[in-house]
Design a protein around this motif. Structure first.
Motif, short mmCIF file in Angstrom:
data_model
loop_
_atom_site.label_atom_id
_atom_site.label_comp_id
_atom_site.label_asym_id
_atom_site.label_seq_id
_atom_site.Cartn_x
_atom_site.Cartn_y
_atom_site.Cartn_z
N ILE A 79 7.29 -4.81 -1.13
CA ILE A 79 5.90 -4.66 -1.59
C ILE A 79 5.29 -3.41 -0.98
O ILE A 79 5.45 -3.15 0.21
CB ILE A 79 5.06 -5.88 -1.17
CG1 ILE A 79 5.59 -7.16 -1.83
CG2 ILE A 79 3.59 -5.68 -1.52
CD1 ILE A 79 4.94 -8.42 -1.30
N VAL A 80 4.59 -2.64 -1.80
CA VAL A 80 3.78 -1.52 -1.33
C VAL A 80 2.32 -1.88 -1.56
O VAL A 80 1.95 -2.35 -2.64
CB VAL A 80 4.12 -0.21 -2.06
CG1 VAL A 80 3.03 0.84 -1.83
CG2 VAL A 80 5.46 0.34 -1.56
N ILE A 81 1.48 -1.67 -0.54
CA ILE A 81 0.05 -1.94 -0.65
C ILE A 81 -0.69 -0.60 -0.71
O ILE A 81 -0.61 0.19 0.22
CB ILE A 81 -0.45 -2.78 0.53
CG1 ILE A 81 0.23 -4.15 0.51
CG2 ILE A 81 -1.97 -2.94 0.47
CD1 ILE A 81 -0.17 -5.05 1.66
N ASP A 82 -1.36 -0.36 -1.81
CA ASP A 82 -2.10 0.89 -2.01
C ASP A 82 -3.59 0.60 -1.98
O ASP A 82 -4.10 -0.18 -2.78
CB ASP A 82 -1.71 1.50 -3.36
CG ASP A 82 -2.54 2.72 -3.69
OD1 ASP A 82 -2.35 3.75 -3.03
OD2 ASP A 82 -3.40 2.62 -4.59
N GLN A 83 -4.30 1.22 -1.06
CA GLN A 83 -5.76 1.14 -0.93
C GLN A 83 -6.30 -0.22 -0.47
O GLN A 83 -6.94 -0.30 0.56
CB GLN A 83 -6.44 1.49 -2.26
CG GLN A 83 -6.46 2.96 -2.57
CD GLN A 83 -7.42 3.27 -3.71
OE1 GLN A 83 -7.54 2.51 -4.64
NE2 GLN A 83 -8.10 4.37 -3.64
N VAL A 84 -6.08 -1.26 -1.22
CA VAL A 84 -6.79 -2.52 -0.95
C VAL A 84 -6.42 -3.08 0.43
O VAL A 84 -5.24 -3.25 0.74
CB VAL A 84 -6.51 -3.55 -2.07
CG1 VAL A 84 -5.04 -3.89 -2.16
CG2 VAL A 84 -7.34 -4.80 -1.87
N PRO A 85 -7.40 -3.36 1.28
CA PRO A 85 -7.12 -3.78 2.67
C PRO A 85 -6.88 -5.28 2.80
O PRO A 85 -7.69 -6.02 3.36
CB PRO A 85 -8.40 -3.36 3.41
CG PRO A 85 -9.47 -3.52 2.38
CD PRO A 85 -8.84 -3.13 1.06
N ILE A 86 -5.75 -5.73 2.29
CA ILE A 86 -5.48 -7.18 2.30
C ILE A 86 -4.40 -7.57 3.32
O ILE A 86 -3.91 -8.69 3.28
CB ILE A 86 -5.06 -7.68 0.91
CG1 ILE A 86 -3.72 -7.05 0.50
CG2 ILE A 86 -6.13 -7.42 -0.13
CD1 ILE A 86 -3.10 -7.73 -0.69
N ILE A 101 6.56 -6.24 3.20
CA ILE A 101 5.76 -5.02 3.05
C ILE A 101 6.57 -3.83 3.55
O ILE A 101 6.93 -3.76 4.72
CB ILE A 101 4.44 -5.13 3.84
CG1 ILE A 101 3.59 -6.26 3.27
CG2 ILE A 101 3.66 -3.82 3.76
CD1 ILE A 101 2.30 -6.50 4.02
N VAL A 102 6.85 -2.89 2.65
CA VAL A 102 7.66 -1.73 3.01
C VAL A 102 6.85 -0.45 3.13
O VAL A 102 7.33 0.55 3.64
CB VAL A 102 8.81 -1.52 1.99
CG1 VAL A 102 9.79 -2.68 2.05
CG2 VAL A 102 8.27 -1.34 0.57
N GLY A 103 5.58 -0.47 2.66
CA GLY A 103 4.77 0.75 2.77
C GLY A 103 3.32 0.51 2.46
O GLY A 103 2.98 -0.36 1.66
N TYR A 104 2.44 1.31 3.11
CA TYR A 104 1.01 1.29 2.82
C TYR A 104 0.37 2.51 3.46
O TYR A 104 1.02 3.25 4.21
CB TYR A 104 0.35 -0.01 3.27
CG TYR A 104 0.44 -0.32 4.75
CD1 TYR A 104 -0.62 -0.06 5.61
CD2 TYR A 104 1.58 -0.92 5.30
CE1 TYR A 104 -0.56 -0.38 6.96
CE2 TYR A 104 1.65 -1.25 6.64
CZ TYR A 104 0.58 -0.97 7.47
OH TYR A 104 0.65 -1.27 8.80
N ALA A 105 -0.91 2.73 3.19
CA ALA A 105 -1.59 3.94 3.63
C ALA A 105 -1.70 4.03 5.15
O ALA A 105 -1.90 3.03 5.83
CB ALA A 105 -2.98 4.01 3.01
N GLY A 106 -1.57 5.24 5.67
CA GLY A 106 -1.63 5.46 7.11
C GLY A 106 -2.96 5.07 7.71
O GLY A 106 -3.04 4.61 8.85
N SER A 107 -4.07 5.24 6.95
CA SER A 107 -5.38 4.86 7.46
C SER A 107 -5.46 3.35 7.69
O SER A 107 -6.10 2.88 8.63
CB SER A 107 -6.48 5.29 6.49
OG SER A 107 -6.27 4.73 5.20
N ALA A 127 6.41 -0.76 8.71
CA ALA A 127 6.40 -0.32 7.31
C ALA A 127 6.15 1.17 7.23
O ALA A 127 5.51 1.77 8.10
CB ALA A 127 5.32 -1.09 6.53
N GLU A 128 6.64 1.79 6.18
CA GLU A 128 6.47 3.23 5.98
C GLU A 128 5.03 3.56 5.62
O GLU A 128 4.31 2.76 5.02
CB GLU A 128 7.38 3.72 4.85
CG GLU A 128 8.87 3.64 5.17
CD GLU A 128 9.28 4.60 6.26
OE1 GLU A 128 8.68 5.69 6.36
OE2 GLU A 128 10.19 4.27 7.02
#
Length: 390
Positions: A79-86, A101-107, A127-128
């Motif tokens: 799973i990649v999580i983009d933007q949404v902070p869940i 979870i394999v990736g999401y935003a650095g922020s 995660a990346e």
């Protein structure tokens, strides 16, 4: 001779009988094996779930918060999580873990590293980082991670258009501006229910949601005893960017929090998160001031009391004079946005606002019990003090 013949014949017949029995036994075993693939299994919470080989390799359809019907694999492993902070809600769904979870935003990763999530679900830090900021987008990096599904902010149509070109299934989670009001408690529960659909586990979070509703009911009963004329005015300072205050108006997460605790939001006539000036805040003069937490606002209670915030003087506010300024650090996530601690946030805000009505309410014990039962994590007293500044 006849006896010998009969004996040999009997042996031969016995062999045939044994062969027949063996065939029957193997057939029964195969049938039983097939049945075992469809047998009823029990999950950790004793919910019965029928599993089949076909189910584990097949697909199912989900309608997300953007209204899109999405076909997902039954076996989701990346799973990649983009933007949404869940992330925190996702961890609560998995009762203290954050698998797949394999990736999401650095922020978002930076926020995780400041929260208790780093201790409860350290795998999140492995995660990346797909991009540095939530507003950035690097489709190529996301594709390299080969996700089975991408979670994104349902209200961001441009994001959807860009990500849909990858051919990877997309699931939109609502934040503000969704079809339902942006009440943080309800929104977090909607996220949990959508995760149930994603993982095809209907009802998994029933007990968790019920436990949160019980806390909410306890708090509501105490607030109801406070006369309307005894309820203070309030304001949530959401951000402070380059000397410009941003507050929580009507329709925002912060607006709903103040509505929940029954205070009179001084910024109620404003929509969303408006920028205001210091003079406006002085005019409003809130009796209770809540400060948003790290990730959105770096100002603390001490900063306000010491009047050390550059560009604004809080000292003449009633909230400051009467020592009614409150801020949290990061718990599971920023407490004034949807997060799995939402019922506890409600209790904390109410206890801070109405100390007399909640003087017998042991919030610390409630928080520790909640974390132990639902996140499989035992909070120390030091962690409790550091996280919630209670």
């Amino acid at each position: 001779m006849a006896n010998l013949f009969n004996t040999r014949k009997g042996c031969k017949m016995n062999k045939k009988l044994l062969s027949l029995l063996l065939v029957l036994a193997l057939s029964f075993g195969l049938l039983t094996g097939c049945q075992n693939k469809n047998e009823v299994a029990k999950t950790d919470n004793n919910t019965k779930v029928e599993t089949t080989t076909e189910e584990s390799t097949g697909t199912h359809k989900v309608v997300d918060h953007a209204g899109h019907e999405v076909e997902l694999p039954n076996n989701i492993e990346r799973i990649v999580i983009d933007q949404v902070p869940i992330m925190s809600t996702y961890m609560a769904y998995h009762k203290g873990e954050a698998p797949h979870i394999v990736g999401y935003a650095g922020s978002l990763k930076a926020a995780v590293s400041k929260s208790i999530l780093k201790d409860i679900a350290p795998e999140l830090l492995d995660a990346e980082t797909t991009v540095e900021g939530q507003s950035d987008l690097n489709v190529e990096e996301i594709i390299k991670l080969k996700p089975d599904v991408i979670f994104y902010n349902a209200k961001n149509a441009d994001r959807y258009e860009a990500l849909s070109k990858t051919g990877i299934p997309l699931i939109g989670f609502a934040t503000v501006g969704g079809e339902t009001p942006a009440d943080p408690i309800n929104r977090n529960n909607e996220w949990l229910r959508l995760l149930e659909d994603v993982f095809n586990e209907k009802g998994k979070m029933d007990d968790y949601v019920k436990a949160g509703e019980e806390i909410v009911s306890e708090v509501e009963e105490r607030i109801a005893k406070v006369p309307e004329d005894k309820r203070p005015t309030s304001m949530i300072l959401w951000k402070y960017n380059q000397g410009v205050p941003i507050v929580a108006g009507t329709g925002s997460f912060g607006g709903f929090w103040q509505q929940r605790i029954g205070t009179k939001n001084v910024a109620a006539e404003e929509k969303g998160y408006p920028q205001v000036n210091a003079e406006q805040i002085y005019s409003w003069n809130p009796e209770v001031l809540f400060l948003d937490g790290p990730g959105l606002l770096d100002i603390t209670t001490d900063d306000v009391y010491n009047n050390s915030v550059e560009g604004i003087d809080f000292s003449n506010l009633d909230a400051v004079k009467n020592k009614r300024v409150f801020n949290t650090r990061l718990g599971m996530w920023n407490w004034f946005t949807p997060n799995p601690d939402a019922p506890l946030v409600y209790a904390w805000m109410a206890k801070s606002t109405y100390p007399e009505e909640f003087k017998e309410y042991d919030l610390n014990a409630k928080i520790k019990e909640y974390y132990s039962k639902w996140y499989n994590y035992d909070l120390s007293e030091d962690e409790l003090k550091e996280m919630f500044n209670i």
